[in-house]
Motif scaffolding. Structure first.
Motif, short mmCIF file in Angstrom:
data_model
loop_
_atom_site.label_atom_id
_atom_site.label_comp_id
_atom_site.label_asym_id
_atom_site.label_seq_id
_atom_site.Cartn_x
_atom_site.Cartn_y
_atom_site.Cartn_z
N ALA A 82 1.90 -4.35 -4.12
CA ALA A 82 1.67 -5.78 -3.88
C ALA A 82 0.47 -6.28 -4.67
N MET A 83 -0.59 -5.46 -4.72
CA MET A 83 -1.78 -5.84 -5.48
C MET A 83 -1.45 -5.99 -6.96
N LEU A 84 -0.70 -5.03 -7.52
CA LEU A 84 -0.38 -5.08 -8.94
C LEU A 84 0.53 -6.25 -9.27
N THR A 85 1.54 -6.49 -8.44
CA THR A 85 2.47 -7.58 -8.75
C THR A 85 1.82 -8.94 -8.55
N ASP A 86 0.79 -9.02 -7.70
CA ASP A 86 0.01 -10.26 -7.62
C ASP A 86 -0.73 -10.51 -8.93
N MET A 87 -1.19 -9.43 -9.57
CA MET A 87 -1.85 -9.55 -10.87
C MET A 87 -0.85 -10.02 -11.93
N ALA A 88 0.33 -9.37 -11.96
CA ALA A 88 1.39 -9.73 -12.91
C ALA A 88 2.66 -9.02 -12.47
N ASP A 110 -8.56 8.91 -5.66
CA ASP A 110 -9.92 8.65 -5.20
C ASP A 110 -9.94 7.58 -4.11
N GLU A 111 -9.16 6.53 -4.36
CA GLU A 111 -9.15 5.41 -3.43
C GLU A 111 -8.59 5.83 -2.07
N LEU A 112 -7.49 6.60 -2.08
CA LEU A 112 -6.90 7.03 -0.81
C LEU A 112 -7.84 7.96 -0.06
N LEU A 113 -8.49 8.88 -0.76
CA LEU A 113 -9.47 9.74 -0.08
C LEU A 113 -10.57 8.89 0.56
N GLY A 114 -11.07 7.91 -0.19
CA GLY A 114 -12.18 7.10 0.30
C GLY A 114 -11.83 6.25 1.50
N CYS A 115 -10.58 5.80 1.59
CA CYS A 115 -10.20 4.92 2.71
C CYS A 115 -9.42 5.67 3.79
N SER A 116 -9.50 6.98 3.77
CA SER A 116 -8.72 7.80 4.70
C SER A 116 -9.17 7.67 6.15
N SER A 127 2.80 0.78 -1.02
CA SER A 127 3.29 -0.57 -0.78
C SER A 127 2.17 -1.59 -0.97
N CYS A 128 0.99 -1.25 -0.47
CA CYS A 128 -0.17 -2.15 -0.66
C CYS A 128 -0.56 -2.22 -2.13
N ALA A 148 4.58 9.31 4.80
CA ALA A 148 4.33 8.00 5.41
C ALA A 148 3.02 7.41 4.90
N THR A 149 2.00 8.25 4.77
CA THR A 149 0.72 7.77 4.23
C THR A 149 0.88 7.24 2.81
N LEU A 150 1.56 8.02 1.97
CA LEU A 150 1.75 7.61 0.58
C LEU A 150 2.57 6.33 0.49
N SER A 151 3.60 6.23 1.31
CA SER A 151 4.46 5.05 1.28
C SER A 151 3.69 3.79 1.65
N ASP A 152 2.92 3.87 2.72
CA ASP A 152 2.12 2.71 3.16
C ASP A 152 1.10 2.33 2.09
#
Length: 377
Positions: A44-50, A166-172, A40-41, A33-37
């Motif tokens: 969305a960030m990548l597809t906003d870029m391109a 790294d990002e997921l650890l930091g925002c855990s 998904s974010c 569930a953590t990985l899926s959430d």
């Protein structure tokens, strides 16, 4: 046989704990569930870029969607085992579960880079990342060489997975002190994984010969980040006493080795319907595992000639590959590796029995030790 590969009498095995003691179902669900959430974010960030970046995010999701979640489970129970005896305030369990889920991205990164280095064709029942992107290039009739494109894309996918770990650890949601403690283990673990990948490359080129070389690669490339460092990560998050961390080292080193040796055996003798990978791949890729090192030591001139001609030969036919498997069996290499797995697993389980940790964690880690070394995939 070198001293490092001699079979020593294993400690008396403990009665096995039931797998349910590790609460793997709940842990897998929480990690997934953590990985899926998170993904998904990120998508969305990548597809906003391109919009063209969607396949990149989808590939990371595919890489992180499988597996038994053993690394997060070891880290979680490493934390649970130490938390009651730690001097630090207990962290929120939900934050700990998010933090340990980040290990799956480290694993995904290692898998995709390893497949590029080995020239693997499949991974978990689907095309390896570089193969999939090469096919995408070809199907869209893009310019240039599809294989070059696939390799480049796979390297970047692996890099992105490592960045996201790294990002997921930091925002855990871990507290600042716990995150600071965790970072020391995290950085060491990632350096070991990348260094182990180079040692594997070096061994394939003729460096680090023999059984000792095979065990060195196994320790740093995968064994350390599978058991030892996840246990250390959990201990660091908890603020565990040094004696707990030392006990986790006594568990993690032999158990991580046994885990990797089981992986090596499955890579040659496993059922593809269960492993999701052809049993011929490791032989065609020329993986210089302990199985191969011991077979080389014991083989006669004809056996060594077969190894030289068929191992690492992408054009080797099934008859030659079956002959390699028979050689590994007949030289006693497989039996010796199985004994080493049993020995190292017993050592780890004895260390778990004597560790200064909570009883529920002791039962869970013992169940994980058995699951990790007797698995069929």
């Amino acid at each position: 046989m070198t001293a490092a590969t001699q079979h020593r009498e294993a400690p008396r095995p403990l009665p096995p704990a039931p797998e349910a003691a590790a609460d793997l179902g709940r842990l897998r669900d929480a990690v997934s569930a953590t990985l899926s959430d998170f993904l998904s974010c990120q998508r969305a960030m990548l597809t906003d870029m391109a919009p063209a970046l969607a396949p990149v995010a989808d590939e990371v999701r595919a890489l992180a969607s499988g597996g038994k979640r053993l690394r997060p489970a070891f880290a979680y129970w490493g934390w649970r085992g130490a938390v009651d005896d730690a001097a630090e305030p207990a962290e929120n369990e939900a934050a700990v579960l998010r933090a340990v889920a980040a290990l799956e991205f480290v694993h995904a990164s290692a898998l995709v880079h390893d497949d590029v280095m080995d020239g693997a064709v499949t991974r978990r029942g689907r095309p390896a990342t570089h193969v999939g992107f090469a096919a995408r290039h070809e199907s869209r009739a893009l310019h240039g060489d599809p294989e070059t494109f696939g390799t480049g894309a796979a390297i970047l996918v692996g890099d992105l997975a490592l960045v996201w770990s790294d990002e997921l650890l930091g925002c855990s949601g871990l507290s600042a002190p716990a995150l600071t403690r965790a970072r020391g283990v995290w950085d060491t673990m990632r350096s070991e994984v990348m260094s182990g990948q180079y040692l594997d490359l070096l061994r394939a080129a003729g460096g680090l010969p023999g059984p000792e070389g095979a065990l060195t690669v196994a320790r740093y490339k995968s064994a350390g980040y599978t058991v030892q460092r996840p246990l250390h990560l959990g201990a660091a998050i908890a603020g565990a006493a040094p004696r707990v961390t030392e006990s986790y080292t006594a568990v993690g080193l032999p158990l991580g080795e046994a885990f990797q040796l089981r992986d090596d055996v499955l890579g040659v003798f496993g059922d593809p319907r269960i492993t999701g990978k052809s049993a011929d791949d490791d032989l065609r890729e020329g993986k210089r595992t302990l199985l191969i090192a011991l077979a080389e030591e014991a083989a006669d001139a004809g056996g060594r000639r077969l190894l030289a001609e068929a191992l690492g030969n992408p054009d080797a036919d099934p008859i030659r590959l079956d002959a390699l498997r028979r050689l590994i069996e007949s030289t006693g290499a497989r039996a010796r590796v199985e004994r080493r797995i049993e020995d190292r697993t017993a050592m780890a389980r004895a260390a778990i029995a004597g560790a200064p940790i909570a009883e529920d964690a002791r039962a869970a880690l013992d169940a994980l030790a058995v699951a990790a070394t007797t698995r069929a995939a």
